[in-house]
Write a protein that holds these residues in place. Structure first.
Motif, PDB file in Angstrom:
ATOM      1  N   ASP A  15      -5.911 -16.318   1.736  1.00  0.00           N
ATOM      2  CA  ASP A  15      -6.939 -15.800   2.414  1.00  0.00           C
ATOM      3  C   ASP A  15      -7.983 -16.809   2.376  1.00  0.00           C
ATOM      4  O   ASP A  15      -8.574 -17.068   1.228  1.00  0.00           O
ATOM      5  N   LEU A  16      -8.226 -17.615   3.386  1.00  0.00           N
ATOM      6  CA  LEU A  16      -9.165 -18.877   3.134  1.00  0.00           C
ATOM      7  C   LEU A  16     -10.447 -18.422   2.907  1.00  0.00           C
ATOM      8  O   LEU A  16     -11.217 -19.080   2.142  1.00  0.00           O
ATOM      9  N   PHE A  17     -10.874 -17.146   3.348  1.00  0.00           N
ATOM     10  CA  PHE A  17     -12.305 -16.920   3.184  1.00  0.00           C
ATOM     11  C   PHE A  17     -12.524 -16.378   1.610  1.00  0.00           C
ATOM     12  O   PHE A  17     -13.499 -17.181   1.144  1.00  0.00           O
ATOM     13  N   ALA A  18     -11.625 -16.005   0.875  1.00  0.00           N
ATOM     14  CA  ALA A  18     -11.532 -15.881  -0.590  1.00  0.00           C
ATOM     15  C   ALA A  18     -11.646 -17.341  -1.025  1.00  0.00           C
ATOM     16  O   ALA A  18     -12.640 -17.340  -2.071  1.00  0.00           O
ATOM     17  N   THR A  19     -11.256 -18.193  -0.651  1.00  0.00           N
ATOM     18  CA  THR A  19     -11.161 -19.334  -1.127  1.00  0.00           C
ATOM     19  C   THR A  19     -12.286 -19.897  -1.224  1.00  0.00           C
ATOM     20  O   THR A  19     -13.110 -20.531  -2.159  1.00  0.00           O
ATOM     21  N   VAL A  20     -13.168 -19.706   0.096  1.00  0.00           N
ATOM     22  CA  VAL A  20     -14.329 -20.222   0.280  1.00  0.00           C
ATOM     23  C   VAL A  20     -15.415 -19.641  -0.673  1.00  0.00           C
ATOM     24  O   VAL A  20     -16.346 -20.473  -1.390  1.00  0.00           O
ATOM     25  N   MET A  21     -15.182 -18.493  -0.894  1.00  0.00           N
ATOM     26  CA  MET A  21     -16.144 -17.825  -1.758  1.00  0.00           C
ATOM     27  C   MET A  21     -15.879 -18.108  -3.119  1.00  0.00           C
ATOM     28  O   MET A  21     -16.987 -18.210  -4.016  1.00  0.00           O
ATOM     29  N   LEU A  22     -14.667 -18.517  -3.330  1.00  0.00           N
ATOM     30  CA  LEU A  22     -14.446 -18.874  -4.824  1.00  0.00           C
ATOM     31  C   LEU A  22     -15.013 -20.273  -5.038  1.00  0.00           C
ATOM     32  O   LEU A  22     -15.655 -20.536  -6.116  1.00  0.00           O
ATOM     33  N   SER A  23     -14.868 -21.055  -4.064  1.00  0.00           N
ATOM     34  CA  SER A  23     -15.529 -22.391  -4.198  1.00  0.00           C
ATOM     35  C   SER A  23     -17.008 -22.178  -4.290  1.00  0.00           C
ATOM     36  O   SER A  23     -17.565 -23.108  -4.919  1.00  0.00           O
ATOM     37  N   GLY A  24     -17.622 -21.142  -3.761  1.00  0.00           N
ATOM     38  CA  GLY A  24     -19.058 -21.220  -3.854  1.00  0.00           C
ATOM     39  C   GLY A  24     -19.372 -20.812  -5.389  1.00  0.00           C
ATOM     40  O   GLY A  24     -20.290 -21.338  -5.816  1.00  0.00           O
ATOM     41  N   ILE A  25     -18.705 -19.933  -5.893  1.00  0.00           N
ATOM     42  CA  ILE A  25     -18.666 -19.538  -7.309  1.00  0.00           C
ATOM     43  C   ILE A  25     -18.494 -20.735  -8.359  1.00  0.00           C
ATOM     44  O   ILE A  25     -19.154 -20.947  -9.219  1.00  0.00           O
ATOM     45  N   TYR A  26     -17.435 -21.350  -7.666  1.00  0.00           N
ATOM     46  CA  TYR A  26     -17.338 -22.763  -8.353  1.00  0.00           C
ATOM     47  C   TYR A  26     -18.515 -23.672  -8.515  1.00  0.00           C
ATOM     48  O   TYR A  26     -19.073 -24.231  -9.675  1.00  0.00           O
ATOM     49  N   GLY A  27     -19.196 -23.672  -7.370  1.00  0.00           N
ATOM     50  CA  GLY A  27     -20.460 -24.483  -7.131  1.00  0.00           C
ATOM     51  C   GLY A  27     -21.576 -24.041  -8.347  1.00  0.00           C
ATOM     52  O   GLY A  27     -22.345 -24.881  -8.896  1.00  0.00           O
ATOM     53  N   LEU A  28     -21.746 -22.549  -8.182  1.00  0.00           N
ATOM     54  CA  LEU A  28     -22.579 -22.090  -9.107  1.00  0.00           C
ATOM     55  C   LEU A  28     -22.365 -22.551 -10.498  1.00  0.00           C
ATOM     56  O   LEU A  28     -23.096 -22.721 -11.366  1.00  0.00           O
ATOM     57  N   LEU A  29     -20.958 -22.274 -10.927  1.00  0.00           N
ATOM     58  CA  LEU A  29     -20.670 -22.469 -12.273  1.00  0.00           C
ATOM     59  C   LEU A  29     -20.925 -24.091 -12.783  1.00  0.00           C
ATOM     60  O   LEU A  29     -21.416 -24.221 -13.578  1.00  0.00           O
ATOM     61  N   SER A  30     -20.431 -24.889 -11.694  1.00  0.00           N
ATOM     62  CA  SER A  30     -20.755 -26.163 -12.287  1.00  0.00           C
ATOM     63  C   SER A  30     -22.063 -26.659 -12.232  1.00  0.00           C
ATOM     64  O   SER A  30     -22.547 -27.511 -13.009  1.00  0.00           O
ATOM     65  N   ALA A  31     -22.939 -26.050 -11.482  1.00  0.00           N
ATOM     66  CA  ALA A  31     -24.432 -26.453 -11.763  1.00  0.00           C
ATOM     67  C   ALA A  31     -24.764 -25.956 -13.069  1.00  0.00           C
ATOM     68  O   ALA A  31     -25.608 -26.473 -13.640  1.00  0.00           O
ATOM     69  N   SER A  32     -24.355 -24.784 -13.447  1.00  0.00           N
ATOM     70  CA  SER A  32     -24.768 -24.164 -14.630  1.00  0.00           C
ATOM     71  C   SER A  32     -24.421 -25.349 -15.740  1.00  0.00           C
ATOM     72  O   SER A  32     -25.017 -25.550 -16.826  1.00  0.00           O
TER      73      SER A  32
END
Lengths: 94, 157, 107, 310
Positions: free
Chosen positions: D6-23
Motif C-alpha cells: 500500500d503505497l499510501f501507507a508507505t508515504v505516511m510512514l515516510s512522513g513519520i520518519y521525517g518527523l522522527l529524524s527531525a527530533s
C-alpha cells in the motif's frame, strides 16, 4: 527534571501513536495516528528546546504545527481526488 | 478596507513577535514582506469578514472563551475518566443537532467549539444543523440542551 | 514568589504529561475510529494548553513567551479543524460509527 | 512487510520518519538541519508523493516472485553501511575528522569575516556558496524537467469540481482563509532571518510554497493558477538562479572572486552581508516557485487523465 518527565511521556505517547498507525485497522485510524504523532512532536521539540536552553528551536516547533495540519488536509484531499479507483478499500481496511 | 488594515496589523505583529531583531534593515524587510503578503492574499481573495471577523470582536467574546475553557476542563476530566475505566464506560452515539447561527463564521465557531471539547466531535456541518459524534449519551444530551449554541449565536449579535 | 511560579509550572507540566498519556492510552484502548478521535482530542486541547502554560511559566518574560503563545493558538485552531475534516472525510468515505442511531438519513 | 504494497501507507510512514529524524536533529543540537527536515522531509515530500500517487494509483502492481538480485544488493549495501557506522568516531569525539578539517577555521574566523550570528548560514551561503549554487541549479533542473514532461501541450480548461467541494466544507474554508496569510508571512520571516536563527532560503521557499499549495488544495487549482499564473512561476524559477549567478558575476566585475562577496561594499563584512541576503533571496525564489510549479504540474496531469477516462 520535570521537563525530562514530560519529554518521556511525550515519547511514550509517540510510540503509542506509531502502534496505532500500524494496527489500523482503517486508513483513518492511521491518519489520526500520524496527526497525533505530529502534535506530540511539536510539544516534544518545544520541551526539548527548554531542556537544551535553546529557545530558537521554537521556530521549528511552529513549523511542525503548520506542516502537520497541512499534511492532514493533503491526505484527505488525496482521497477526494482519487475517486473510486483509489478509494476502493476505505472503511474495510487498507 | 478595514479587513485589509486588520490583516496588515496582524501580520506586522506576527513579524515583530517572531523576529526579536528590531534593526532598521530587518524592520523594513518585515514591512515589505507584510505588504507583499497583503497583496498576494488580496489576489487570493481570502481577506474578508470570514477570515477577519472584526464584527465579532466585542465584550462577549472573552466571556465566551472563558466559559469554553470551563467546558474544556470538565469534558477533559470526563473523557480521561472514561479512558481509565475502560470500554464499558463509553456509549458512543451520533445525532443531527439544530444550530441557530446565521453566518458561516458563526457556524464554524460552533462546530470547532464542539470538536474542541473532548467527548464530542462535529462530523458534518450544514446550514441549519450539525452532525455530532459523542463518546457518551450524557455528552450528547449536554450539547442538545443548547447552551453552547445559544452562546455562539449570541456572539453574532 | 519564584518558588510559587516554579511550583505552578511543574504542576501544569506534570498534569499535562498525565493527560497526554491518558489520551495516548485512549487512542490504543477505544474500540473504533470515532471514539479514538475523542481520546486524541484530549491530548490536543487541555494537555497542550497545560504543557505550553507550564513552559511559559518556566520561561519567564520575553520573546519565547509569545512564541509559545503562538504555538498554542495555532494548535488550538488547527487541532479541531483537522479532527473535523478527518471525521467528515471518514463519514463520507463510508465509515459508520459505533452506535449510529440517526437512521442513516444521509444521502 | 506486507503492508508496504500500500503505497499510501508507505508515504505516511515516510512522513513519520521525517518527523522522527527531525527530533533526532533537534536532540543533536542541529536546529538548521531539523528545520529543513521539518519543512522538506515531513512537509513537502509526502505532499508531492501524494500528488504522484493520485496519478499512479495507490497499490503497487502485484508481483509473484521475489526478486533475489535487488534483495542481495540491498543486504550487502546495508551491511556495508552498518560496518561504516561502526568505524565512525564516537559522537562528539574531539579528534573526529569532521572537527579537524576546515570546521575549526569556520568557527574561529566566521564571526570576524562574515559577521552574522548563524554560522551555518555563513558556511552554506558564503564559504561554500558554490555548492549551494549547485543545489539551486539541481532544483531548477528538476522544475524544468517536470514542466517539460507534464506541462507540454496546450493548457486544458480547468475544472470547477474541487471548488464546489470546498465551498461545502465551511470549517476548512474559514480556517484556511485565516491561516494562509500567516503561513506566507512566516515563510518570508524565515527567509530574512536565516542569518540570525535556524532557517534560510531553502526552508523559507518550502514554507511559502506550502502556503500557496494549501490555498490550491482548499480553493481549487484554477483559482490558485489565477493568483500565481504558470507563466510567472516559470520566470521566477529561472529568476532565482539568475539572481544567485549574477551576484557571483558582480563580484567578478568589482574585482573579487566568483561568489566571494567581500568586495561588494567598501567594508568586507557589509559586502558579505549584502551577498548573503541576495543569494538567499535567489534560493528562496527558486525553491518556492519550483515547488509550486511541480505541485501544479502533477495536479493538472492527474486532472487531465481523469478527464480522458470519463
Amino acid at each position: 527534571m520535570i521537563l525530562t518527565v514530560v519529554a518521556l511521556a511525550l515519547i511514550v505517547v509517540m510510540a503509542m501513536a506509531i502502534a496505532r498507525a500500524f494496527l489500523g485497522p482503517t486508513i483513518y485510524d492511521r491518519i489520526l495516528a500520524v496527526n497525533l504523532f505530529g502534535t506530540k512532536t511539536v510539544l516534544l521539540i518545544a520541551v526539548v528546546s527548554y531542556i537544551a536552553g535553546r529557545p530558537d528551536f521554537l521556530d521549528v516547533a511552529l513549523i511542525y504545527a503548520l506542516i502537520n495540519f497541512i499534511s492532514v488536509i493533503a491526505v484527505l484531499r488525496f482521497f477526494e481526488y482519487g475517486s473510486s479507483k483509489v478509494n476502493d478499500k476505505v472503511g474495510k481496511d487498507a | 478596507m478595514k479587513h485589509t488594515v486588520s490583516v496588515f496589523l496582524l501580520l506586522a505583529s506576527f513579524w515583530l513577535i517572531n523576529s526579536g531583531y528590531y534593526k532598521p534593515l530587518l524592520l523594513s524587510f518585515g514591512l515589505v514582506s507584510a505588504i507583499f503578503v497583503v497583496y498576494l492574499t488580496h489576489r487570493m481573495d481570502v481577506v474578508d469578514h470570514e477570515s477577519h471577523p472584526l464584527h465579532l470582536f466585542n465584550l462577549k467574546l472573552p466571556s465566551y472563551y472563558l466559559w469554553l475553557v470551563g467546558q474544556l476542563i470538565v469534558s477533559n476530566i470526563d473523557v480521561v475518566k472514561r479512558v481509565w475505566s475502560g470500554k464499558g464506560s463509553i456509549s458512543p452515539c451520533t445525532a443531527w443537532l439544530p444550530l441557530s447561527q446565521t453566518s458561516d463564521i458563526g457556524r464554524v465557531i460552533y462546530a470547532n467549539s464542539i470538536t474542541l471539547t473532548p467527548g464530542t466531535v462535529a462530523m458534518d456541518l450544514e446550514d441549519d444543523r450539525v452532525y455530532v459524534h459523542a463518546l457518551s449519551r450524557e455528552g450528547l444530551d449536554d450539547l442538545r440542551a443548547g447552551e453552547m449554541d445559544r452562546r455562539v449565536s449570541n456572539l453574532e449579535r | 514568589m519564584p518558588e510559587l511560579i516554579t511550583l505552578l509550572s511543574s504542576l501544569c507540566l506534570l498534569l499535562g504529561a498525565f493527560l497526554i498519556f491518558s489520551g495516548g492510552l485512549g487512542v490504543l484502548r477505544f474500540p473504533d475510529f470515532f471514539t479514538r478521535m475523542h481520546a486524541a482530542g484530549v491530548t490536543e486541547t487541555m494537555a497542550v494548553t497545560l504543557i505550553v502554560l507550564g513552559l511559559m511559566l518556566h520561561s519567564g518574560w520575553g520573546l519565547p513567551l509569545f512564541k509559545l503563545l503562538l504555538i498554542l493558538l495555532f494548535v488550538m485552531i488547527t487541532g479541531p479543524t483537522a479532527s473535523h475534516a478527518l471525521a467528515k472525510s471518514a463519514l463520507h468515505g463510508g465509515l459508520r460509527p459505533l452506535g449510529d442511531d440517526s437512521n442513516n438519513e444521509r444521502h | 512487510m506486507v503492508r508496504a504494497r500500500d503505497l499510501f501507507a508507505t508515504v505516511m510512514l515516510s512522513g513519520i520518519y521525517g518527523l522522527l529524524s527531525a527530533s533526532f536533529f533537534i536532540l543533536m543540537d542541529a536546529a538548521d538541519v531539523a528545520f529543513t527536515e521539518a519543512a522538506v522531509g515531513a512537509g513537502i515530500f509526502p505532499l508531492l508523493m501524494l500528488t504522484v500517487l493520485t496519478s499512479v494509483g495507490r497499490y503497487e502492481a502485484e508481483r509473484r516472485r521475489v526478486r533475489y538480485l535487488p534483495l542481495f544488493v540491498m543486504v550487502v549495501l546495508a551491511g556495508a553501511l552498518f560496518a561504516a557506522v561502526l568505524q565512525m568516531p564516537p559522537f562528539g569525539a574531539v579528534d573526529a575528522p569532521s572537527h579537524g578539517h576546515v570546521a575549526q577555521r569556520y568557527i574561529q574566523d566566521s564571526p570576524a569575516e562574515i559577521g552574522i550570528p548563524n554560522m551555518v548560514t555563513s558556511v552554506l551561503a558564503s564559504y561554500r556558496g558554490f555548492d549551494t549554487l549547485g543545489e539551486v541549479v539541481v532544483i531548477f533542473t528538476a522544475a524544468v524537467g517536470v514542466v517539460v514532461i507534464l506541462l507540454g501541450g496546450r493548457p486544458k480548461t480547468p475544472q470547477q469540481s474541487t471548488q464546489a467541494l470546498m465551498a461545502e466544507h465551511k470549517v476548512l474554508r474559514v480556517v484556511g482563509k485565516m491561516l494562509i496569510p500567516l503561513i506566507l508571512l512566516f515563510g518570508l520571516y524565515v527567509q530574512f532571518h536565516g542569518e540570525y536563527g535556524p532557517g534560510g532560503g531553502f526552508q523559507a521557499g518550502v514554507i511559502f510554497a506550502v502556503g500557496i499549495i494549501l490555498y490550491a488544495m482548499l480553493f481549487g487549482l484554477s483559482n490558485a493558477q489565477r493568483v500565481v499564473p504558470l507563466g510567472v512561476l516559470r520566470w521566477l524559477v529561472a529568476l532565482g538562479v539568475l539572481i544567485y549567478g549574477s551576484v557571483g558575476l558582480a563580484n567578478l566585475v568589482v574585482g573579487g572572486e566568483y561568489l566571494n562577496y567581500s568586495m561588494l561594499a567598501s567594508d568586507p563584512v557589509t559586502g558579505q552581508h549584502i551577498g548573503i541576503i541576495l543569494i538567499e533571496l535567489g534560493v528562496g525564489i527558486t525553491v518556492a516557485s519550483a515547488m509550486v510549479l511541480i505541485f501544479f504540474a502533477f495536479t493538472r496531469a492527474t486532472r487531465s487523465r481523469d478527464e480522458l477516462e470519463e
